[in-house]
Design a protein around this motif. Structure first.
Motif, PDB file in Angstrom:
ATOM      1  N   ALA A 105       5.815   8.290  -7.003  1.00 42.29           N
ATOM      2  CA  ALA A 105       5.887   8.334  -8.168  1.00 42.29           C
ATOM      3  C   ALA A 105       6.807   6.646  -8.639  1.00 42.29           C
ATOM      4  O   ALA A 105       6.925   6.136  -9.306  1.00 42.29           O
ATOM      5  CB  ALA A 105       5.631   9.265  -9.316  1.00 42.29           C
ATOM      6  N   ARG A 106       8.177   7.778  -8.328  1.00 45.58           N
ATOM      7  CA  ARG A 106       8.977   6.889  -8.622  1.00 45.58           C
ATOM      8  C   ARG A 106       9.133   5.063  -8.323  1.00 45.58           C
ATOM      9  O   ARG A 106       9.254   3.998  -8.993  1.00 45.58           O
ATOM     10  CB  ARG A 106      10.582   6.935  -9.024  1.00 45.58           C
ATOM     11  N   LEU A 107       8.845   5.512  -7.040  1.00 42.39           N
ATOM     12  CA  LEU A 107       8.486   3.584  -6.019  1.00 42.39           C
ATOM     13  C   LEU A 107       7.424   3.100  -6.363  1.00 42.39           C
ATOM     14  O   LEU A 107       7.983   2.557  -6.329  1.00 42.39           O
ATOM     15  CB  LEU A 107       8.422   4.867  -4.855  1.00 42.39           C
ATOM     16  N   ALA A 108       6.325   3.968  -6.517  1.00 42.71           N
ATOM     17  CA  ALA A 108       5.275   2.642  -7.614  1.00 42.71           C
ATOM     18  C   ALA A 108       5.865   2.604  -9.012  1.00 42.71           C
ATOM     19  O   ALA A 108       5.211   0.850  -9.200  1.00 42.71           O
ATOM     20  CB  ALA A 108       4.143   4.338  -8.076  1.00 42.71           C
ATOM     21  N   GLU A 109       6.529   3.462  -9.842  1.00 41.21           N
ATOM     22  CA  GLU A 109       6.720   2.663 -10.970  1.00 41.21           C
ATOM     23  C   GLU A 109       7.895   1.296 -10.557  1.00 41.21           C
ATOM     24  O   GLU A 109       6.958   0.180 -10.897  1.00 41.21           O
ATOM     25  CB  GLU A 109       7.529   3.511 -11.396  1.00 41.21           C
ATOM     26  N   TYR A 110       8.691   1.763  -9.835  1.00 42.30           N
ATOM     27  CA  TYR A 110       9.514   0.193  -8.879  1.00 42.30           C
ATOM     28  C   TYR A 110       8.934  -0.890  -8.590  1.00 42.30           C
ATOM     29  O   TYR A 110       9.208  -2.391  -8.918  1.00 42.30           O
ATOM     30  CB  TYR A 110      10.222   0.352  -8.049  1.00 42.30           C
ATOM     31  N   ALA A 162       0.696  -1.340  -0.103  1.00 42.53           N
ATOM     32  CA  ALA A 162       0.353   0.174  -0.088  1.00 42.53           C
ATOM     33  C   ALA A 162       1.022   1.680  -0.693  1.00 42.53           C
ATOM     34  O   ALA A 162       2.374   1.274   0.240  1.00 42.53           O
ATOM     35  CB  ALA A 162      -1.392  -0.168   1.441  1.00 42.53           C
ATOM     36  N   LEU A 163       0.247   2.297  -0.514  1.00 38.38           N
ATOM     37  CA  LEU A 163       1.203   2.760  -0.860  1.00 38.38           C
ATOM     38  C   LEU A 163       0.303   4.984  -1.163  1.00 38.38           C
ATOM     39  O   LEU A 163      -0.604   4.215  -1.353  1.00 38.38           O
ATOM     40  CB  LEU A 163       2.121   3.198  -2.453  1.00 38.38           C
ATOM     41  N   TYR A 164       1.462   6.139  -0.699  1.00 36.10           N
ATOM     42  CA  TYR A 164       0.072   6.759  -0.894  1.00 36.10           C
ATOM     43  C   TYR A 164       0.545   7.806  -1.779  1.00 36.10           C
ATOM     44  O   TYR A 164       1.514   7.604  -2.930  1.00 36.10           O
ATOM     45  CB  TYR A 164       0.561   7.504   0.606  1.00 36.10           C
ATOM     46  N   SER A 165      -0.598   9.042  -2.494  1.00 34.79           N
ATOM     47  CA  SER A 165      -0.292   9.316  -4.064  1.00 34.79           C
ATOM     48  C   SER A 165       0.225  11.322  -3.079  1.00 34.79           C
ATOM     49  O   SER A 165      -0.846  11.921  -1.736  1.00 34.79           O
ATOM     50  CB  SER A 165      -1.689  10.006  -4.125  1.00 34.79           C
ATOM     51  N   ALA A 166       1.088  11.389  -3.438  1.00 31.56           N
ATOM     52  CA  ALA A 166       2.463  12.449  -1.908  1.00 31.56           C
ATOM     53  C   ALA A 166       1.439  13.590  -3.253  1.00 31.56           C
ATOM     54  O   ALA A 166       1.375  13.555  -3.848  1.00 31.56           O
ATOM     55  CB  ALA A 166       3.578  12.209  -2.923  1.00 31.56           C
ATOM     56  N   THR A 167       1.515  14.616  -2.119  1.00 29.21           N
ATOM     57  CA  THR A 167       1.514  15.532  -2.750  1.00 29.21           C
ATOM     58  C   THR A 167       1.803  17.097  -1.750  1.00 29.21           C
ATOM     59  O   THR A 167       2.152  16.344  -0.884  1.00 29.21           O
ATOM     60  CB  THR A 167      -0.346  16.284  -1.863  1.00 29.21           C
ATOM     61  N   GLY A 168       1.858  17.917  -2.968  1.00 25.90           N
ATOM     62  CA  GLY A 168       2.701  19.066  -1.919  1.00 25.90           C
ATOM     63  C   GLY A 168       4.637  18.982  -2.108  1.00 25.90           C
ATOM     64  O   GLY A 168       4.886  18.250  -2.177  1.00 25.90           O
ATOM     65  N   SER A 169       4.504  18.384  -0.608  1.00 24.98           N
ATOM     66  CA  SER A 169       5.558  19.053  -0.270  1.00 24.98           C
ATOM     67  C   SER A 169       6.969  17.559   0.732  1.00 24.98           C
ATOM     68  O   SER A 169       7.440  16.359   1.265  1.00 24.98           O
ATOM     69  CB  SER A 169       6.887  19.697   0.760  1.00 24.98           C
ATOM     70  N   GLU A 170       5.599  16.538   0.271  1.00 25.11           N
ATOM     71  CA  GLU A 170       5.405  14.948   0.378  1.00 25.11           C
ATOM     72  C   GLU A 170       6.735  14.343   0.138  1.00 25.11           C
ATOM     73  O   GLU A 170       6.333  14.810  -0.864  1.00 25.11           O
ATOM     74  CB  GLU A 170       4.292  14.328   0.845  1.00 25.11           C
ATOM     75  N   ALA A 171       6.947  13.219   1.030  1.00 27.20           N
ATOM     76  CA  ALA A 171       8.281  12.801   0.238  1.00 27.20           C
ATOM     77  C   ALA A 171       7.302  12.086  -0.551  1.00 27.20           C
ATOM     78  O   ALA A 171       5.968  11.496  -0.624  1.00 27.20           O
ATOM     79  CB  ALA A 171       8.273  11.773   1.356  1.00 27.20           C
ATOM     80  N   PRO A 172       8.146  12.267  -2.090  1.00 29.43           N
ATOM     81  CA  PRO A 172       7.447  11.631  -3.478  1.00 29.43           C
ATOM     82  C   PRO A 172       7.113   9.972  -3.453  1.00 29.43           C
ATOM     83  O   PRO A 172       8.813   9.106  -2.759  1.00 29.43           O
ATOM     84  CB  PRO A 172       8.723  11.978  -4.185  1.00 29.43           C
TER      85      PRO A 172
END
Length: 194
Positions: free
Chosen positions: A65-70, A53-63
């Motif tokens: 998107a790249r982890l989702a790709e991995y 389970a992963l979250y959708s980062a918003t604003g200045s949260e730790a990103p």
């Protein structure tokens, strides 16, 4: 400040400011490289898990998107949270990031066509953390209720190093993390180091 809730609110304001300031100073290349591949201890936990389970980062949260790709590249089942009011979050399988749509507070979440799944590992956002694995979230208790619903799932916080504080005020419902990953360090519970 008279009570714990007031102290938490004050900390949230301060650490959002710190996170925003830190994030604004990062160049685009650094932002793109941060958190793109999990460090070895987290990679080991991911390898042992099927549903992440992963979250959708918003604003200045730790990103994320790249982890989702991995995670997708390594064949893991990827799930994102769907807001369910005062109930725990529901994690739904996402086979394609395009299935995310604006949801609660305009945060991207899976649409209703995505099936609910039970996570083995939950990667969570946070506002502040401490070395005892305490997590300060947004204040709605959504993740704490969700952690209680999935007690066997590993709880991993993703944050920038500037989000560390000496001590996160705790209430009885607050749950500890198993690991915290920043751009510069991995902090984990002693029982997770073997």
């Amino acid at each position: 400040m008279n009570n714990l809730s007031d102290k938490k609110q004050k900390l949230r304001k301060e650490f959002r400011r710190r996170r925003d300031a830190f994030h604004s100073q990062l160049d685009m290349a650094t932002r793109g490289l941060a958190f793109r591949r999990p460090p070895s201890p987290l990679a080991k936990l991911i390898a042992q898990s099927e549903v992440i389970a992963l979250y959708s980062a918003t604003g200045s949260e730790a990103p994320t998107a790249r982890l989702a790709e991995y995670l997708t590249e390594t064949g893991k089942t990827l799930a994102f949270p769907a807001f369910m009011g005062d109930s725990p979050l529901e994690f739904r399988r996402v086979d394609n990031i395009d299935l995310l749509e604006a949801g609660y507070r305009n945060i991207a979440e899976p649409n209703t066509d995505c099936p609910a799944v039970t996570p083995d590992l939950i990667i969570t956002p946070l506002i502040a953390f401490d070395r005892s694995m305490g997590r300060l979230g947004q204040g709605g208790g959504h993740y704490d209720r969700t952690f209680a619903k999935y007690p066997d799932a590993l709880r991993i916080g993703l944050a920038w190093s500037v989000q560390e504080t000496d001590s996160v005020p705790r209430q009885p419902h607050d749950m500890f993390l198993h690991m915290i990953v920043t751009e510069s360090e991995i902090i984990q519970r002693v029982d997770m180091t073997s």
